[in-house]
Write a protein that holds these residues in place. Structure first.
Motif, PDB file in Angstrom:
ATOM      1  N   ARG A 207       0.870  -1.110  -0.002  1.00 35.72           N
ATOM      2  CA  ARG A 207      -0.125   0.000   0.030  1.00 35.72           C
ATOM      3  C   ARG A 207       0.886   1.423   0.042  1.00 35.72           C
ATOM      4  N   VAL A 208       2.046   1.176   0.836  1.00 35.56           N
ATOM      5  CA  VAL A 208       2.748   2.390   0.846  1.00 35.56           C
ATOM      6  C   VAL A 208       3.499   2.496  -0.521  1.00 35.56           C
ATOM      7  N   LEU A 209       3.884   1.543  -1.249  1.00 38.27           N
ATOM      8  CA  LEU A 209       4.542   1.505  -2.438  1.00 38.27           C
ATOM      9  C   LEU A 209       3.539   2.361  -3.645  1.00 38.27           C
ATOM     10  N   VAL A 210       2.330   1.611  -3.452  1.00 40.54           N
ATOM     11  CA  VAL A 210       1.450   2.064  -4.268  1.00 40.54           C
ATOM     12  C   VAL A 210       0.952   3.472  -4.219  1.00 40.54           C
ATOM     13  N   GLN A 211       0.783   3.951  -3.181  1.00 40.90           N
ATOM     14  CA  GLN A 211       0.370   5.299  -2.730  1.00 40.90           C
ATOM     15  C   GLN A 211       1.441   6.376  -3.143  1.00 40.90           C
ATOM     16  N   ALA A 212       2.701   5.850  -2.964  1.00 36.61           N
ATOM     17  CA  ALA A 212       3.708   6.867  -3.204  1.00 36.61           C
ATOM     18  C   ALA A 212       3.884   6.936  -4.660  1.00 36.61           C
ATOM     19  N   ASN A 213       3.843   5.671  -5.296  1.00 36.72           N
ATOM     20  CA  ASN A 213       3.872   5.690  -6.848  1.00 36.72           C
ATOM     21  C   ASN A 213       2.640   6.573  -7.361  1.00 36.72           C
ATOM     22  N   ARG A 214       1.456   6.644  -7.143  1.00 35.43           N
ATOM     23  CA  ARG A 214       0.248   6.904  -7.313  1.00 35.43           C
ATOM     24  C   ARG A 214       0.246   8.561  -7.212  1.00 35.43           C
ATOM     25  N   TYR A 215       0.673   8.978  -6.003  1.00 38.16           N
ATOM     26  CA  TYR A 215       0.501  10.429  -5.622  1.00 38.16           C
ATOM     27  C   TYR A 215       1.912  11.267  -5.734  1.00 38.16           C
ATOM     28  N   GLY A 216       2.826  10.348  -6.086  1.00 39.47           N
ATOM     29  CA  GLY A 216       4.092  11.274  -6.570  1.00 39.47           C
ATOM     30  C   GLY A 216       5.043  11.512  -4.875  1.00 39.47           C
ATOM     31  N   THR A 217       4.674  10.731  -3.877  1.00 35.27           N
ATOM     32  CA  THR A 217       5.286  11.207  -2.618  1.00 35.27           C
ATOM     33  C   THR A 217       6.721  10.433  -2.875  1.00 35.27           C
ATOM     34  N   PRO A 218       7.737  11.075  -2.349  1.00 31.80           N
ATOM     35  CA  PRO A 218       9.295  10.633  -2.070  1.00 31.80           C
ATOM     36  C   PRO A 218       9.319   9.275  -1.752  1.00 31.80           C
ATOM     37  N   LEU A 219       9.518   8.188  -2.523  1.00 37.35           N
ATOM     38  CA  LEU A 219       9.819   6.834  -1.879  1.00 37.35           C
ATOM     39  C   LEU A 219      10.537   6.767  -0.584  1.00 37.35           C
ATOM     40  N   ALA A 220      11.803   7.431  -0.923  1.00 35.50           N
ATOM     41  CA  ALA A 220      12.742   7.409   0.350  1.00 35.50           C
ATOM     42  C   ALA A 220      12.399   7.520   1.723  1.00 35.50           C
ATOM     43  N   ASP A 221      11.480   8.951   1.434  1.00 36.35           N
ATOM     44  CA  ASP A 221      10.873   9.357   2.725  1.00 36.35           C
ATOM     45  C   ASP A 221       9.882   8.229   3.252  1.00 36.35           C
ATOM     46  N   ALA A 222       8.905   7.637   2.242  1.00 37.95           N
ATOM     47  CA  ALA A 222       7.904   6.902   2.690  1.00 37.95           C
ATOM     48  C   ALA A 222       8.511   5.525   3.182  1.00 37.95           C
ATOM     49  N   MET A 223       9.570   4.789   2.605  1.00 42.51           N
ATOM     50  CA  MET A 223      10.233   3.754   3.076  1.00 42.51           C
ATOM     51  C   MET A 223      10.663   4.208   4.449  1.00 42.51           C
ATOM     52  N   ARG A 224      11.466   5.021   4.619  1.00 43.08           N
ATOM     53  CA  ARG A 224      11.930   5.407   5.923  1.00 43.08           C
ATOM     54  C   ARG A 224      10.991   5.655   7.053  1.00 43.08           C
ATOM     55  N   ALA A 225       9.925   6.150   6.674  1.00 40.64           N
ATOM     56  CA  ALA A 225       8.828   6.118   8.085  1.00 40.64           C
ATOM     57  C   ALA A 225       8.273   4.752   8.255  1.00 40.64           C
ATOM     58  N   HIS A 226       8.088   4.079   6.849  1.00 39.59           N
ATOM     59  CA  HIS A 226       7.489   2.801   7.284  1.00 39.59           C
ATOM     60  C   HIS A 226       8.360   1.684   7.651  1.00 39.59           C
ATOM     61  N   SER A 227       9.471   1.879   7.491  1.00 45.14           N
ATOM     62  CA  SER A 227      10.592   1.207   8.364  1.00 45.14           C
ATOM     63  C   SER A 227      10.691   1.514   9.909  1.00 45.14           C
ATOM     64  N   GLU A 228      10.635   2.745   9.964  1.00 41.47           N
ATOM     65  CA  GLU A 228      10.458   2.980  11.609  1.00 41.47           C
ATOM     66  C   GLU A 228       9.270   2.515  12.170  1.00 41.47           C
ATOM     67  N   GLN A 229       8.031   2.588  11.542  1.00 42.35           N
ATOM     68  CA  GLN A 229       6.870   1.922  11.925  1.00 42.35           C
ATOM     69  C   GLN A 229       6.814   0.533  12.150  1.00 42.35           C
TER      70      GLN A 229
END
Length: 270
Positions: A198-220
């Motif tokens: 879901r994080v990958l799909v949302q980041a790819n769909r809405y243009g969110t920086p994947l590095a930041d999204a993955m870092r936040a998901h890793s901490e979670q």
């Protein structure tokens, strides 16, 4: 159990000698022919619902086989066992073992498949935290999402590497990245992998920086894993109550109470 007479044994041996060449010709000579036999057997003797169920299970287990292959293999195994039991029954042997082993041979492939699915899910769940960490590191270094996925998969290996390679192969055949990642999560049936998809799909769909999204998901994920370990430790203390009572407190009470009980019995007997 009475032993068969000589005429019965001679008839069985003669029938086996006559039928053996025909049976040998029916045996597949290689794996391709064996797989073809299994597929034809499963396609003929299984329903569409059963094949759909085993297609999902084989995908979860990481086995690249058709569902009719699995059902055909199970039915062939059971049929061969029953054929082998016929001479034993004609020779007057007991029915106990055939009756006992027939249901087991029918459900044994299912047990093996379910065990393989459980082990694969556990492997994915345990490796997912490192996978996300490697993925976020590769993305932070400026790699493309496909290159980052390949690097993370090569780092962790195992089932996640197989699934990632399948996603990259599907993307190379003009399939969308979002559909390939979503299918991977549904195929593996792991909640943590669904969250990552879901994080990958949302980041790819809405243009969110994947590095930041993955870092936040890793901490979670690390936070969730920490709470899971704490919960398991709390449950372990409860599970240890019964063994402590049975194997430690019980023997101690017996060792302390036995001399007193012997003294009381001696006193009352005197």
């Amino acid at each position: 159990m009475s032993l068969p007479d000589t005429a019965t044994v001679a008839a069985l041996l003669t029938g086996a000698a006559v039928a053996l060449p025909s049976l040998v010709r029916l045996v597949p000579s290689n794996r391709a022919q064996a797989s073809e036999v299994f597929c034809r057997t499963g396609l003929k003797w299984s329903s569409e619902e059963e094949r759909s169920k085993y297609a999902r299970k084989l995908a979860q287990a990481g086995i690249n086989k058709k569902p009719e292959w699995f059902t055909g293999m199970r039915l062939t195994l059971l049929g061969l066992f029953l054929i082998l039991c016929v001479p034993m029954l004609l020779l007057g042997m007991d029915l106990f073992w055939p009756v006992l082993l027939t249901p087991f041979l029918y459900i044994a492939p299912d047990l093996w498949l379910n065990g393989r699915i459980s082990r694969r899910k556990s492997e994915i769940r345990l490796a997912l935290a490192d996978y996300v960490l490697f993925l976020s590191t590769a993305l932070a270094a400026g790699s493309d999402i496909r290159v980052a996925l390949r690097e993370a998969a090569n780092a962790v290996g195992g089932a996640l590497k197989q699934e990632t390679e399948r996603v990259l192969l599907e993307c190379s055949t003009a399939r969308s990245f979002n559909d390939a990642v979503t299918d991977m999560a549904e195929r593996c049936d792991v909640d943590e992998l669904r969250a990552l998809a879901r994080v990958l799909v949302q980041a790819n769909r809405y243009g969110t920086p994947l590095a930041d999204a993955m870092r936040a998901h890793s901490e979670q994920m690390r936070t969730v894993r920490r709470f899971e370990v704490m919960e398991a430790a709390n449950k372990l203390s409860v599970k240890l109550v019964f063994p402590v009572l049975v194997f430690m407190l019980g023997p101690c009470m017996i060792a302390l109470g036995y001399p007193a009980m012997v003294s009381l019995l001696s006193a009352f007997a005197g």
